[in-house]
Write an enzyme that holds these catalytic residues in place. Structure first.
Site, PDB file in Angstrom:
ATOM      1  N   HIS A   1       0.173  -2.227  11.934  1.00 35.78           N
ATOM      2  CA  HIS A   1       0.030  -1.450  10.695  1.00 35.78           C
ATOM      3  C   HIS A   1       0.840  -0.153  10.755  1.00 35.78           C
ATOM      4  O   HIS A   1       0.623   0.681  11.615  1.00 35.78           O
ATOM      5  CB  HIS A   1      -1.459  -1.154  10.481  1.00 35.78           C
TER       6      HIS A   1
ATOM      7  N   SER B   1       0.019   2.272   4.509  1.00 35.69           N
ATOM      8  CA  SER B   1      -1.209   1.631   4.048  1.00 35.69           C
ATOM      9  C   SER B   1      -1.457   2.021   2.580  1.00 35.69           C
ATOM     10  O   SER B   1      -0.531   1.957   1.780  1.00 35.69           O
ATOM     11  CB  SER B   1      -2.370   2.048   4.955  1.00 35.69           C
TER      12      SER B   1
ATOM     13  N   ASP C   1       0.723  -7.298  11.270  1.00 39.09           N
ATOM     14  CA  ASP C   1      -0.248  -6.559  10.467  1.00 39.09           C
ATOM     15  C   ASP C   1      -0.821  -7.461   9.382  1.00 39.09           C
ATOM     16  O   ASP C   1      -0.071  -8.003   8.560  1.00 39.09           O
ATOM     17  CB  ASP C   1       0.471  -5.363   9.832  1.00 39.09           C
TER      18      ASP C   1
END
Lengths: 394, 394
Positions: A350, A74, A325
């Site tokens: 994710h 991320s 994601d």
């Protein structure tokens, strides 16, 4: 990471980002105002990591002269990529997992993110995304009736009574829930943001099979669906729409970052996605930032600094993405060169690849990890081989 | 640069470094204190250049989608190299002329610089460097006699009467003169720091052929030698030892930079060089910085940020050096890779290659320019060829 570190005989070091956790430059005052927050930039964070690596080289026996690899997921994946880009003398490569390095400015259409969220729901159950799309109107209609607000409060099990001004916040809270579910739509039970069953969106969609029922029945189903996220453990007494679901990840400071450097344009149109239409409005966004922090965003700085889509002159970065994601929309999903490579995981949400191996890992995930390790080994071999340089002077 | 720009059909843009010239972020207050000087870092300067390139791409007709090349000499050459390292998406390459990117920390011995200065004088006339080496003792002895200070004042044609506390400053001023002469020891008449004849050190050394005469005669010769630098035009009435010879290059602000990021360790020992022995003393240096600016140097930050000697992961930089230039000691003088290449100019002083072509250019200089242009053309070809990327999003 733990599994791979063992295989590569590596030391795992978790670097805390400044202004998060315990890394507060001014203690309790760190968040007080823009003056104290002024040292919170991605560049400063990368500089910290550079200092950390030099410190480790000096203080950890055996660390000097060894290759380092940056790993993150991320925003952490974005930082890993940026770190390799800006400090290639300190890390031989980077694994940037689910790193939306192109979710900036107009590098991608602003609607992509919510379109992927919608796709996840559309594919997880018949009429699921349509039910959600219809639910916004249902909430609007109910909130316009005299008894609607207390009815919504009661039937959504909200902790505090809804006022008519809360309706937008309620819808935002629900929308954010669907977004979060898309991020953690993992193939096995997990508890990254919340404890959840395997393929949680499928479970959610079991409650959302008929968009065309009455508003009240639809909202009761929405409540059941939300409950999958908020009360899978059965511990929750009521739903608090003021509580951001990622509050524990430091959203307060993140808010400042999104008002300075990290400007992520999002939009919806209710056609390509299951959300109420909302345009990306930088002026309003900027005004909100100014009200909250006394700062205005610099939306073009990140692409100026980190190259936007023009990054082929950099090297040794793996960009891994989960097709499920929503952040994959802003990620690098096609190889850019021999050394800027992509690993796409069709069944991934994710940064699934950064999680520990399980018996339930789909084959695409296992393959992704194999490819990632192959690249890491190559970087290490290159480091010890022809490209071997003396360790930094200390 | 002018000649080459015309050949490459390029636009030449001179970017002014912040805090120099007219680029003062706080106007007259810019130098007031460390708080106002706080925005003077190499990183901020590079960021300015990045913003400038984006601005040029947007505003100069035809500039968008065209390759940029960074060019600079001395500190400007260091910045050109660093800019390519940190912003390879904005410039296809850099010509770093006489750029001492390794004159930091312990990347090279601190004595190298003054050793090269000494070599220049040793090779430019018999007994020349020995005369200078002996002159320091002569000054010391003269300044210890009652009549010595007025004698020195008179015979060195100083503007202000010498006190005994001024002796160190006098010697520093003389030493700096020899350093500057080494930097501008060009093969033809030029006026970079001062108007000077061709091969000025040879002219200087004509006055310094006998180290073993009396102290007073030696110093009178030193005066003649200094006069080559300070009074070649015959306009100077007296010598001002308080006036730094590079004052017009913005030495005041440079002083702040050398007290924060740009820490250049220098030392002499009077054996390998023609100067009085002086060790590199970081503690004293730091204390002096603190007294003057209220800041202390961070000697390891530059190598952490820009890689020190470990820069082979970067690309497309030409490092050009003049063998006569004392700064070549801290430069890159051997190819590091196929794209980090070196051009050494045996008859060159400080960034001679950046000067306009003349009929007196030695063949090594002509060859250097040819090689530099060859690399630039290659970068441009690569840019338009396979490596061609879309221009940055704006």
């Amino acid at each position: 990471m733990w599994d791979v570190a063992e295989r590569l005989k590596a030391l795992l070091v978790f670097a805390e980002h400044r202004y998060y956790g315990e890394s507060l430059p001014f203690g309790e005052d760190s968040f007080r105002d823009a003056k104290h927050l002024n040292f919170l930039t991605s560049e400063q964070a990368l500089a910290d990591f550079a200092e950390l690596i030099r410190h480790l080289r000096k203080t950890v026996p055996g660390a000097d002269g060894q290759p380092f690899i940056a790993i993150g997921g991320s925003y952490g994946g974005v930082l890993a990529a940026w770190f390799r880009m800006k400090y290639p003398h300190l890390v031989v490569g980077a694994l940037a997992a689910s790193a939306p390095i192109w979710q900036f400015q107009d590098l991608i259409p602003c609607g992509v993110f919510m379109k992927i969220v919608t796709e996840d729901f559309r594919k997880s159950g018949e009429k699921c995304s349509e039910s959600i799309l219809r639910s916004w109107g249902a909430i609007n209609r109910l909130s316009n009736t005299g008894s609607g607000l207390p009815w919504l409060t009661r039937n959504l099990h909200l902790c505090a009574s809804l006022n008519s001004e809360d309706i937008q916040r309620l819808k935002d809270w629900i929308a954010e829930t669907w977004v979060n579910l898309a991020m953690v739509n993992y193939p096995y039970p997990a508890s990254f943001l919340k404890p959840l069953p395997s393929w949680p969106i499928k479970v959610v969609c079991q409650y959302l099979t008929n968009p065309y029922m009455s508003d009240s029945l639809l909202i009761q189903n929405i409540y059941q669906a939300l409950n999958v996220y908020y009360n899978y453990s059965g511990q929750s007494k009521c739903n608090n729409i003021s509580e951001t679901t990622i509050g524990n990840l430091g959203s307060r400071v993140w808010g400042y970052q999104t008002c300075t450097e990290i400007i992520l344009p999002f939009c919806t149109n209710g056609i390509d996605d299951m959300f109420e239409a909302r345009a990306w409005d930088l002026d309003k966004y900027s005004d909100d930032c100014y009200k909250q922090w006394g700062v205005r965003p610099r939306p073009s700085w990140i692409t100026t600094l980190y190259g936007g889509k023009d990054i082929r002159s950099y090297s040794n970065i793996i960009f891994s993405n989960g097709d499920l994601d929503p952040w994959s929309g802003g990620g690098v999903t096609e190889d850019l060169s021999d050394t800027l490579v992509v690993v796409n995981i069709p069944e991934g949400a994710h940064h699934l690849d950064l999680r520990s191996s399980t018996d339930m890992d789909p084959p695409s995930l296992q393959l992704a990890r194999t490819v990632e390790v192959k690249h890491m080994k190559q970087w290490i071999t290159d480091f010890y081989g022809n490209d071997r340089r003396l360790p930094l002077a200390t």
